[in-house]
Design a protein around this motif. Sequence first.
Motif, short mmCIF file in Angstrom:
data_model
loop_
_atom_site.label_atom_id
_atom_site.label_comp_id
_atom_site.label_asym_id
_atom_site.label_seq_id
_atom_site.Cartn_x
_atom_site.Cartn_y
_atom_site.Cartn_z
N LEU A 9 4.24 5.53 -8.27
CA LEU A 9 4.87 5.06 -7.04
C LEU A 9 4.23 5.70 -5.81
O LEU A 9 4.01 5.02 -4.80
CB LEU A 9 6.37 5.35 -7.07
N ALA A 10 3.92 6.98 -5.89
CA ALA A 10 3.29 7.66 -4.76
C ALA A 10 1.95 7.01 -4.41
O ALA A 10 1.65 6.78 -3.23
CB ALA A 10 3.09 9.14 -5.08
N GLN A 11 1.13 6.70 -5.40
CA GLN A 11 -0.16 6.05 -5.16
C GLN A 11 0.02 4.64 -4.62
O GLN A 11 -0.68 4.22 -3.69
CB GLN A 11 -0.99 6.03 -6.44
N PHE A 12 0.94 3.90 -5.20
CA PHE A 12 1.20 2.53 -4.76
C PHE A 12 1.66 2.51 -3.30
O PHE A 12 1.17 1.74 -2.49
CB PHE A 12 2.26 1.88 -5.66
N ARG A 13 2.61 3.39 -2.98
CA ARG A 13 3.17 3.43 -1.62
C ARG A 13 2.11 3.78 -0.57
O ARG A 13 2.14 3.24 0.53
CB ARG A 13 4.33 4.42 -1.53
N LYS A 14 1.18 4.68 -0.91
CA LYS A 14 0.14 5.06 0.06
C LYS A 14 -0.63 3.83 0.55
O LYS A 14 -0.77 3.60 1.74
CB LYS A 14 -0.83 6.07 -0.55
N GLY A 15 -1.15 3.06 -0.38
CA GLY A 15 -1.90 1.87 -0.01
C GLY A 15 -1.03 0.83 0.68
O GLY A 15 -1.45 0.21 1.66
N TYR A 16 0.18 0.66 0.19
CA TYR A 16 1.09 -0.32 0.76
C TYR A 16 1.47 0.05 2.20
O TYR A 16 1.46 -0.79 3.10
CB TYR A 16 2.34 -0.44 -0.11
N ILE A 17 1.76 1.33 2.41
CA ILE A 17 2.14 1.77 3.76
C ILE A 17 0.94 1.71 4.71
O ILE A 17 1.10 1.36 5.88
CB ILE A 17 2.77 3.18 3.72
N GLU A 18 -0.25 1.99 4.21
CA GLU A 18 -1.44 1.83 5.05
C GLU A 18 -1.57 0.37 5.51
O GLU A 18 -1.81 0.11 6.69
CB GLU A 18 -2.69 2.25 4.30
N LEU A 19 -1.41 -0.55 4.58
CA LEU A 19 -1.49 -1.97 4.91
C LEU A 19 -0.41 -2.35 5.93
O LEU A 19 -0.70 -2.99 6.94
CB LEU A 19 -1.36 -2.82 3.64
N CYS A 20 0.81 -1.93 5.68
CA CYS A 20 1.92 -2.23 6.60
C CYS A 20 1.68 -1.62 7.98
O CYS A 20 1.99 -2.25 9.01
CB CYS A 20 3.24 -1.73 6.03
N THR A 21 1.11 -0.42 8.02
CA THR A 21 0.83 0.24 9.30
C THR A 21 -0.21 -0.54 10.10
O THR A 21 -0.02 -0.78 11.30
CB THR A 21 0.34 1.68 9.06
N LEU A 22 -1.27 -0.96 9.45
CA LEU A 22 -2.29 -1.75 10.15
C LEU A 22 -1.70 -3.05 10.69
O LEU A 22 -1.96 -3.43 11.83
CB LEU A 22 -3.47 -2.04 9.23
N ILE A 23 -0.90 -3.72 9.89
CA ILE A 23 -0.28 -4.98 10.33
C ILE A 23 0.66 -4.72 11.50
O ILE A 23 0.63 -5.44 12.50
CB ILE A 23 0.47 -5.66 9.17
N ALA A 24 1.50 -3.68 11.39
CA ALA A 24 2.47 -3.38 12.45
C ALA A 24 1.76 -3.08 13.78
O ALA A 24 2.16 -3.58 14.84
CB ALA A 24 3.34 -2.19 12.05
N LEU A 25 0.69 -2.30 13.73
CA LEU A 25 -0.02 -1.94 14.96
C LEU A 25 -0.80 -3.13 15.51
O LEU A 25 -0.91 -3.28 16.73
CB LEU A 25 -0.93 -0.74 14.72
#
Length: 116
Positions: A9-25
Amino acid sequence: MEDDYKKWLAQFRKGYIELCTLIALKENGSMHGVVLMRFFSDMELTINEGTLYPLLNRMEQNGWLESSWNMPKSSGHPKREYKISSKGEKILPKLIETYDAYNKTLLNLKGRKDDN
């Protein structure tokens, strides 16, 4: 088993949150970390400071984000503001394409009937 799940879950969340962060910004323009956390919370994605700030720093080191210090006009302390960089803009479509392809595969796998 629980430890294995937590590691995955920690590894999955890192990539997912990076993607979400780029989209949000990209969609909302520059944001402070606290504003980004509230934005994600409104989207039902809970992220704490201990996760977000190291991730933002890593994304900036990778060249996907840029940051600057925003000095408040009145009282208060300076806050770092993050925005997507040109490198982040270039990689974002590829990240979305890859995520969509993996998600499609997952949905296909889940929808398969057992042929035995």
